[in-house]
Design a protein around this motif. Structure first.
Motif, PDB file in Angstrom:
ATOM      1  N   VAL A   1      -2.948  -2.306  -6.992  1.00  0.00           N
ATOM      2  CA  VAL A   1      -3.435  -3.615  -7.431  1.00  0.00           C
ATOM      3  C   VAL A   1      -4.943  -3.742  -7.276  1.00  0.00           C
ATOM      4  N   LEU A   2      -5.478  -3.296  -6.140  1.00  0.00           N
ATOM      5  CA  LEU A   2      -6.881  -3.536  -5.818  1.00  0.00           C
ATOM      6  C   LEU A   2      -7.803  -2.383  -6.176  1.00  0.00           C
ATOM      7  N   GLY A   3      -7.224  -1.223  -6.489  1.00  0.00           N
ATOM      8  CA  GLY A   3      -8.045  -0.048  -6.742  1.00  0.00           C
ATOM      9  C   GLY A   3      -8.136   0.805  -5.485  1.00  0.00           C
ATOM     10  N   GLU A   4      -8.226   2.104  -5.675  1.00  0.00           N
ATOM     11  CA  GLU A   4      -8.164   3.018  -4.531  1.00  0.00           C
ATOM     12  C   GLU A   4      -9.373   2.921  -3.618  1.00  0.00           C
ATOM     13  N   ASN A   5     -10.451   2.283  -4.063  1.00  0.00           N
ATOM     14  CA  ASN A   5     -11.659   2.209  -3.244  1.00  0.00           C
ATOM     15  C   ASN A   5     -11.657   1.026  -2.279  1.00  0.00           C
ATOM     16  N   PHE A   6     -10.578   0.256  -2.232  1.00  0.00           N
ATOM     17  CA  PHE A   6     -10.577  -0.933  -1.384  1.00  0.00           C
ATOM     18  C   PHE A   6     -10.607  -0.563   0.108  1.00  0.00           C
ATOM     19  N   SER A   7     -10.003   0.561   0.470  1.00  0.00           N
ATOM     20  CA  SER A   7      -9.971   0.998   1.862  1.00  0.00           C
ATOM     21  C   SER A   7      -9.395   2.410   1.910  1.00  0.00           C
ATOM     22  N   ASP A   8      -9.839   3.202   2.894  1.00  0.00           N
ATOM     23  CA  ASP A   8      -9.166   4.494   3.055  1.00  0.00           C
ATOM     24  C   ASP A   8      -7.901   4.280   3.877  1.00  0.00           C
ATOM     25  N   TYR A   9      -6.975   5.214   3.740  1.00  0.00           N
ATOM     26  CA  TYR A   9      -5.655   5.038   4.338  1.00  0.00           C
ATOM     27  C   TYR A   9      -5.724   4.900   5.857  1.00  0.00           C
ATOM     28  N   SER A  10      -6.584   5.676   6.511  1.00  0.00           N
ATOM     29  CA  SER A  10      -6.653   5.653   7.962  1.00  0.00           C
ATOM     30  C   SER A  10      -7.079   4.277   8.485  1.00  0.00           C
ATOM     31  N   ASN A  11      -8.121   3.692   7.891  1.00  0.00           N
ATOM     32  CA  ASN A  11      -8.563   2.362   8.320  1.00  0.00           C
ATOM     33  C   ASN A  11      -7.510   1.305   8.011  1.00  0.00           C
ATOM     34  N   PHE A  12      -6.869   1.436   6.856  1.00  0.00           N
ATOM     35  CA  PHE A  12      -5.817   0.501   6.459  1.00  0.00           C
ATOM     36  C   PHE A  12      -4.687   0.528   7.473  1.00  0.00           C
ATOM     37  N   ARG A  13      -4.245   1.731   7.843  1.00  0.00           N
ATOM     38  CA  ARG A  13      -3.147   1.898   8.796  1.00  0.00           C
ATOM     39  C   ARG A  13      -3.516   1.304  10.154  1.00  0.00           C
ATOM     40  N   THR A  14      -4.708   1.611  10.634  1.00  0.00           N
ATOM     41  CA  THR A  14      -5.147   1.132  11.947  1.00  0.00           C
ATOM     42  C   THR A  14      -5.181  -0.399  11.984  1.00  0.00           C
ATOM     43  N   LYS A  15      -5.744  -1.005  10.940  1.00  0.00           N
ATOM     44  CA  LYS A  15      -5.888  -2.457  10.934  1.00  0.00           C
ATOM     45  C   LYS A  15      -4.535  -3.156  10.870  1.00  0.00           C
ATOM     46  N   LEU A  16      -3.644  -2.667  10.009  1.00  0.00           N
ATOM     47  CA  LEU A  16      -2.332  -3.319   9.878  1.00  0.00           C
ATOM     48  C   LEU A  16      -1.527  -3.220  11.167  1.00  0.00           C
ATOM     49  N   LEU A  17      -1.545  -2.066  11.809  1.00  0.00           N
ATOM     50  CA  LEU A  17      -0.777  -1.913  13.043  1.00  0.00           C
ATOM     51  C   LEU A  17      -1.368  -2.758  14.172  1.00  0.00           C
ATOM     52  N   LYS A  18      -2.688  -2.924  14.188  1.00  0.00           N
ATOM     53  CA  LYS A  18      -3.336  -3.698  15.238  1.00  0.00           C
ATOM     54  C   LYS A  18      -2.980  -5.181  15.136  1.00  0.00           C
ATOM     55  N   LEU A  19      -2.674  -5.674  13.915  1.00  0.00           N
ATOM     56  CA  LEU A  19      -2.329  -7.079  13.750  1.00  0.00           C
ATOM     57  C   LEU A  19      -1.010  -7.434  14.442  1.00  0.00           C
ATOM     58  N   GLY A  20      -0.110  -6.459  14.596  1.00  0.00           N
ATOM     59  CA  GLY A  20       1.050  -6.663  15.454  1.00  0.00           C
ATOM     60  C   GLY A  20       2.289  -7.252  14.815  1.00  0.00           C
ATOM     61  N   PHE A  21       2.327  -7.379  13.481  1.00  0.00           N
ATOM     62  CA  PHE A  21       3.540  -7.929  12.884  1.00  0.00           C
ATOM     63  C   PHE A  21       4.292  -6.916  12.019  1.00  0.00           C
ATOM     64  N   LEU A  22       4.004  -5.632  12.250  1.00  0.00           N
ATOM     65  CA  LEU A  22       4.821  -4.572  11.665  1.00  0.00           C
ATOM     66  C   LEU A  22       5.607  -3.905  12.790  1.00  0.00           C
ATOM     67  N   SER A  23       6.915  -3.880  12.658  1.00  0.00           N
ATOM     68  CA  SER A  23       7.779  -3.317  13.702  1.00  0.00           C
ATOM     69  C   SER A  23       8.278  -1.944  13.275  1.00  0.00           C
ATOM     70  N   ASP A  24       8.103  -0.967  14.133  1.00  0.00           N
ATOM     71  CA  ASP A  24       8.617   0.378  13.886  1.00  0.00           C
ATOM     72  C   ASP A  24      10.136   0.351  14.075  1.00  0.00           C
ATOM     73  N   THR A  25      10.877   0.751  13.054  1.00  0.00           N
ATOM     74  CA  THR A  25      12.333   0.708  13.120  1.00  0.00           C
ATOM     75  C   THR A  25      12.904   1.855  13.957  1.00  0.00           C
ATOM     76  N   GLY A  26      12.074   2.863  14.253  1.00  0.00           N
ATOM     77  CA  GLY A  26      12.564   4.046  14.953  1.00  0.00           C
ATOM     78  C   GLY A  26      13.161   5.074  14.008  1.00  0.00           C
ATOM     79  N   GLU A  27      13.265   4.728  12.734  1.00  0.00           N
ATOM     80  CA  GLU A  27      13.804   5.647  11.732  1.00  0.00           C
ATOM     81  C   GLU A  27      12.663   6.316  10.986  1.00  0.00           C
ATOM     82  N   LYS A  28      12.958   7.480  10.426  1.00  0.00           N
ATOM     83  CA  LYS A  28      11.967   8.217   9.653  1.00  0.00           C
ATOM     84  C   LYS A  28      12.573   8.651   8.316  1.00  0.00           C
ATOM     85  N   VAL A  29      11.696   8.897   7.354  1.00  0.00           N
ATOM     86  CA  VAL A  29      12.137   9.324   6.038  1.00  0.00           C
ATOM     87  C   VAL A  29      11.250  10.478   5.598  1.00  0.00           C
TER      88      VAL A  29
END
Length: 240
Positions: free
Chosen positions: A183-211
């Motif tokens: 939606v926003l274009g690939e230049n909006f953020s790199d994956y590593s920064n995106f992952r770090t920021k979302l997890l730091k916000l604290g409302f994503l729960s790890d289900t313990g499952e993997k795919v």
């Protein structure tokens, strides 16, 4: 009485609902919009947004959902009222002096995932997903409505959890990133920064499952935790 302002009759309105239905095709990195071809005048045989006039006893939101149900089958979606378009002369059916029937458009925008959205072609000879960058000239003021809807969608992704209404209950962070990047274009953020920021916000729960996807390491599955998000609701928050 000299100097008094002229008195104009009250306008008689017909109210329509037009839906800007976006779908996200992360496999091909495309943001698509659903268009239908008009079967009657005005603008016969022209592409337009799916719309309808509101029926007696029907709410605006019910009309918007009716249009969705007539055009696509989908399990997960986000729907929100967008804007009311009511400029004089926006519809050719209005009388030249604008003292006859006026046509308002209360627009909504929806977001779905492309693989999950099944088109319904019943009674419609022209219906198609168009890449946003390839949309033709549309009937009425629908190009303007589409542009407005696209801006709202981008803003909603940046400042609200709209993406989680569209994703499956369990998803990988890569799935989430690909939706944003499409939606926003690939230049909006790199994956590593995106992952770090979302997890730091604290409302994503790890289900313990993997795919497992491809040859890489299995990826963790997450869920959106609405209860953990509650303290952030209605507060300025930047997701990305």
């Amino acid at each position: 009485m000299s100097g008094s302002k002229p008195r104009y009759p009250l306008a008689d309105f017909k109210v329509g609902v037009d839906n800007v239905i976006f779908s996200v095709d992360t496999d091909q990195n495309r943001l698509l919009v659903l268009l239908v071809m008009r079967q009657q005048e005005p603008y016969r045989d022209c592409w337009c947004l799916p719309g309808t006039l509101v029926r007696q006893g029907e709410s605006l939101e019910d009309a918007a959902y009716r249009i969705l149900a007539e055009k696509i089958r989908v399990k997960n979606l986000y729907l929100e009222q967008l804007y009311t378009f009511g400029e004089v002369g926006r519809d050719p059916r209005e009388a030249p002096n604008s003292y006859g029937t006026r046509y308002l458009s209360v627009s909504y925008f929806a977001l779905v995932r492309f693989p999950e959205a099944e088109l319904i072609a019943d009674r419609v000879s022209g219906i198609a997903w168009y890449p946003l960058k390839q949309v033709p000239q549309l009937a009425f003021d629908h190009n303007r409505i589409l542009e407005y809807g696209h801006r709202r969608l981008c803003n909603k992704l940046e400042y609200s959890p709209v993406a989680f209404d569209v994703l499956p209950e369990s998803f990988t962070l890569s799935d989430l990133y690909q939706l944003y990047a499409t939606v926003l274009g690939e230049n909006f953020s790199d994956y590593s920064n995106f992952r770090t920021k979302l997890l730091k916000l604290g409302f994503l729960s790890d289900t313990g499952e993997k795919v497992s996807k491809g040859a890489g390491r299995p990826a963790s599955l997450y869920r959106f935790d609405a209860e953990a998000f509650a303290p952030f609701k209605n507060k300025p928050l930047v997701f990305i």
